[in-house]
Design a protein around this motif. Structure first.
Motif, mmCIF file in Angstrom:
data_model
loop_
_atom_site.group_PDB
_atom_site.id
_atom_site.type_symbol
_atom_site.label_atom_id
_atom_site.label_comp_id
_atom_site.label_asym_id
_atom_site.label_seq_id
_atom_site.Cartn_x
_atom_site.Cartn_y
_atom_site.Cartn_z
ATOM 1 N N GLY A 115 0.803 -1.220 0.000
ATOM 2 C CA GLY A 115 0.000 0.000 0.000
ATOM 3 C C GLY A 115 0.834 1.266 0.000
ATOM 4 O O GLY A 115 0.386 2.312 0.472
ATOM 5 N N TRP A 116 2.051 1.199 -0.551
ATOM 6 C CA TRP A 116 2.955 2.358 -0.561
ATOM 7 C C TRP A 116 2.306 3.596 -1.178
ATOM 8 O O TRP A 116 2.627 4.741 -0.824
ATOM 9 N N TRP A 117 1.380 3.383 -2.078
ATOM 10 C CA TRP A 117 0.742 4.467 -2.815
ATOM 11 C C TRP A 117 -0.279 5.214 -1.980
ATOM 12 O O TRP A 117 -0.619 6.353 -2.284
ATOM 13 N N ARG A 118 -0.801 4.589 -0.922
ATOM 14 C CA ARG A 118 -1.799 5.256 -0.082
ATOM 15 C C ARG A 118 -1.121 6.340 0.762
ATOM 16 O O ARG A 118 -0.364 6.049 1.687
ATOM 17 N N GLY A 119 -1.369 7.579 0.392
ATOM 18 C CA GLY A 119 -0.698 8.684 1.067
ATOM 19 C C GLY A 119 0.665 8.985 0.503
ATOM 20 O O GLY A 119 1.377 9.857 1.024
ATOM 21 N N GLY A 120 1.061 8.285 -0.567
ATOM 22 C CA GLY A 120 2.367 8.502 -1.160
ATOM 23 C C GLY A 120 2.426 9.741 -2.043
ATOM 24 O O GLY A 120 1.429 10.431 -2.261
ATOM 25 N N VAL A 121 3.614 10.025 -2.536
ATOM 26 C CA VAL A 121 3.854 11.159 -3.427
ATOM 27 C C VAL A 121 4.367 10.610 -4.763
ATOM 28 O O VAL A 121 5.395 9.936 -4.808
ATOM 29 N N ILE A 122 3.611 10.883 -5.823
ATOM 30 C CA ILE A 122 3.978 10.429 -7.163
ATOM 31 C C ILE A 122 4.368 11.638 -7.998
ATOM 32 O O ILE A 122 3.607 12.599 -8.112
ATOM 33 N N TYR A 123 5.550 11.577 -8.569
ATOM 34 C CA TYR A 123 6.103 12.699 -9.342
ATOM 35 C C TYR A 123 5.925 12.401 -10.824
ATOM 36 O O TYR A 123 6.461 11.423 -11.338
ATOM 37 N N GLN A 124 5.145 13.246 -11.501
ATOM 38 C CA GLN A 124 4.898 13.025 -12.930
ATOM 39 C C GLN A 124 6.015 13.607 -13.772
ATOM 40 O O GLN A 124 6.364 14.781 -13.651
ATOM 41 N N ILE A 125 6.542 12.771 -14.670
ATOM 42 C CA ILE A 125 7.600 13.176 -15.598
ATOM 43 C C ILE A 125 7.044 13.201 -17.012
ATOM 44 O O ILE A 125 6.482 12.212 -17.493
ATOM 45 N N TYR A 126 7.199 14.334 -17.672
ATOM 46 C CA TYR A 126 6.872 14.456 -19.096
ATOM 47 C C TYR A 126 8.198 14.281 -19.832
ATOM 48 O O TYR A 126 9.013 15.211 -19.881
ATOM 49 N N PRO A 127 8.467 13.094 -20.382
ATOM 50 C CA PRO A 127 9.839 12.751 -20.781
ATOM 51 C C PRO A 127 10.454 13.667 -21.830
ATOM 52 O O PRO A 127 11.672 13.883 -21.811
ATOM 53 N N ARG A 128 9.665 14.226 -22.735
ATOM 54 C CA ARG A 128 10.218 15.105 -23.764
ATOM 55 C C ARG A 128 10.894 16.327 -23.157
ATOM 56 O O ARG A 128 11.772 16.935 -23.785
ATOM 57 N N SER A 129 10.474 16.697 -21.932
ATOM 58 C CA SER A 129 10.895 17.975 -21.374
ATOM 59 C C SER A 129 11.652 17.862 -20.055
ATOM 60 O O SER A 129 11.871 18.876 -19.394
ATOM 61 N N PHE A 130 12.055 16.658 -19.679
ATOM 62 C CA PHE A 130 12.697 16.507 -18.380
ATOM 63 C C PHE A 130 14.206 16.679 -18.472
ATOM 64 O O PHE A 130 14.783 17.534 -17.808
ATOM 65 N N GLN A 131 14.879 15.858 -19.272
ATOM 66 C CA GLN A 131 16.325 15.980 -19.452
ATOM 67 C C GLN A 131 16.742 15.300 -20.751
ATOM 68 O O GLN A 131 16.438 14.127 -20.975
#
Length: 554
Positions: free
Chosen positions: A12-28
């Motif tokens: 249940g790591w996702w319950r209350g977790g923090v998910i960081y969205q990456i838009y790959p074209r614009s990350f690095q």
């Protein structure tokens, strides 16, 4: 006899977790071609881990002609060369796991590219093995489309095809034909693609347009709803688009969708610690969210989480936010939300809520509000820096949505510009290319990661402290939420857990606030360590500066 579950364990790591969205074209960009890629993401994973995120969601990187920047898939089981190779993804996966980060990927199941081999075969004749894999329909007697359904990108949802002399359906671009989920073979082949990535070790999925899988088999017309209210537009729908003039009763959110989600969930449950969050864009998003996150008639689970659009508009007054949360508590109940303030499809929250020159304190308060809600936190790349919406010249636009509807609607490029890593490097450290796919916004350079990292008062460092402090507060991670009465200036709620309770108060205005702490919280203590500033507690009165927040413990 008690049934024995074959499900794999889930922390249940996702319950209350923090998910960081990456838009790959614009990350690095790692190879100097001006486009971000998988090795570039791997290179920057330490930034995300240091921030305090629990996992990442990577927007599509599958093979694609890129008419809609990867949301038009031509091969579900391979990486587009623009982003790297399958081995690059495996390396990314290993590095993320070594840093303690889960990896979720974006599955676009409702439609494919018109260049996918499945569609090439489907359109070739009426009787080929995949003839019914997409949604085909005859023209009406006068040659017009089968019904009045509209595309989200404007105009009819039907495109004439001269090979079959029929129309095919597309909820998005005409180059994104919708798959026919009424065909069991289609369901199975898509489940097989999901399994492919699970076997590689991914930890879950963000499901693109999760309520668009099925359409009404009778192709009934949608009822009209008239012109939208331009003063209070739906944040999920462009008010300048005729799509907003229909009630979308028959082109999406069909009852059959739920059975497929149950099949999808059953597959994920065979793999440990996996999760999925569904993007649900509907005329009544909260009601649909409740339906999609509750169990089926025989207890069959569906989505782990539903992605919430409710804070993606411009209104951020305390009464408005209170109303959204009250509706959520009343209608969704135990359903688990995934809260976002920004993503790759909407104007960045700093600009939506703060205007052309957003106050840094407003940005930090908005992030503190998001981090205090019951649910999972989804953070879009650059939000931790407080990036405002970038202004893009017409000649630099890439988004077909914006190019079509310019100038009233400028599209989604303004929230998709490259991440500014170092203001002392070319293109903000994003790329060594002569010209990146979108320009790095000049106003973003002063907010670059390298500059903020050495400033203890920066949005990046304030938010980093907040997320790390949040991990020490079980009430914020897992506690229940009870709203206090609505107030014109203050938003307040209690997060309660067996280990203790927190009172969370937010001043969503540009004026100072004196707020009387409720009697049962009279001996409360103002907590420190979260990085939040601008609050004082004296004699039962909480003093909050403009755009500030506080957490109190009793």
């Amino acid at each position: 006899m008690q049934e024995v579950s074959n499900n794999a364990p889930n922390s249940g790591w996702w319950r209350g977790g923090v998910i960081y969205q990456i838009y790959p074209r614009s990350f690095q960009d790692s190879n100097g071609d001006g486009i971000g890629d998988l090795p570039g993401i791997t290179q920057r994973l330490e930034h995300i881990a240091a921030l305090g995120a629990d996992g990442i969601w990577i927007s599509p990187f599958f093979k694609s002609p890129m008419k809609d920047f990867g949301y038009d898939v031509s091969d579900y089981c391979d990486v587009d060369p623009m982003f790297g190779t399958l081995d690059d993804f495996k390396h990314l996966l290993g590095r993320a796991h070594a840093l303690g980060l889960k990896v979720m990927i974006d599955m676009v199941l409702s439609h494919s590219s018109d260049q996918h081999p499945w569609f090439t075969e489907s359109r070739s004749s009426h009787d080929n093995p995949r003839a019914d894999w997409y949604i085909w329909a005859d023209a009406q007697h006068d040659g017009t489309p089968p019904n009045n359904w509209l595309s989200i990108f404007g105009g009819s949802a039907w495109q004439w095809d001269t090979r079959r002399c029929q129309y095919y359906m597309h909820n998005f671009l005409s180059s994104q034909p919708d798959l026919n989920f009424h065909n069991p073979e289609v369901q199975q082949v898509l489940l097989d693609t999901v399994k492919f990535w699970l076997d590689l070790g991914v930890d879950g999925y963000r499901l693109d347009t999760a309520n668009f899988y099925f359409h009404d088999a009778q192709l009934r017309n949608n009822p009209g709803r008239g012109a939208p209210d331009l003063a209070n537009p739906d944040p999920a729908v462009n008010p300048f688009n005729p799509y907003a003039r229909q009630c979308h009763v028959y082109d999406k959110s069909q009852p059959e969708n739920l059975a497929f989600l149950q099949r999808l969930r059953a597959l994920l449950d065979q793999y440990p610690d996996t999760t999925m969050v569904g993007e649900i864009g509907d005329d009544d998003g909260l009601a649909r969210l409740a339906e999609y996150t509750r169990s089926g008639p025989n207890g069959e689970p569906r989505l782990h989480m539903a992605y919430c659009f409710d804070f993606l508009g411009e209104n951020h007054s305390a009464p408005f936010l209170h109303g959204i949360l009250q509706r959520f508590i009343t209608e969704v109940g135990d359903g688990w939300p995934c809260w976002a303030l920004s993503n790759h499809d909407v104007v960045r929250s700093a600009t939506r809520w703060g205007g052309p020159t957003p106050h840094p304190q407003l940005i930090q308060t908005a992030l503190a509000f998001q981090a205090s809600l019951r649910g999972t936190l989804c953070l879009y790349q650059g939000e931790e820096l407080g990036l405002p919406e970038a202004q893009i010249a017409y000649e630099d636009l890439q988004d077909p949505y914006g190019i079509t509807m310019w100038p009233e609607f400028k599209g989604r490029d303004g929230c998709r510009t490259p991440m500014p890593w170092n203001d002392q490097e070319r293109h903000g450290g994003f790329s060594t290319a002569e010209k990146p796919w979108l320009p790095v916004a000049n106003e973003h350079l002063a907010l670059a990661v390298a500059r903020q990292r050495v400033d203890p008062h920066s949005t990046l460092m304030q938010f980093t402290r907040l997320l790390h402090w949040r991990r020490t507060q079980p009430a914020l991670l897992q506690g229940s939420m009870t709203l206090l009465p609505s107030d014109p200036q203050a938003l307040a709620f209690v997060r309660e857990h067996a280990s203790g309770s927190l009172l969370c108060v937010f001043n969503f205005s540009g004026h100072p606030l004196r707020w009387a702490v409720p009697g049962n919280w009279a001996p409360a203590t103002l907590l420190t360590g979260s990085g939040l500033e601008g609050a004082q507690l004296h004699g039962g009165l909480l003093h909050l500066e403009p755009w500030s927040a506080a957490h109190l413990s009793n």
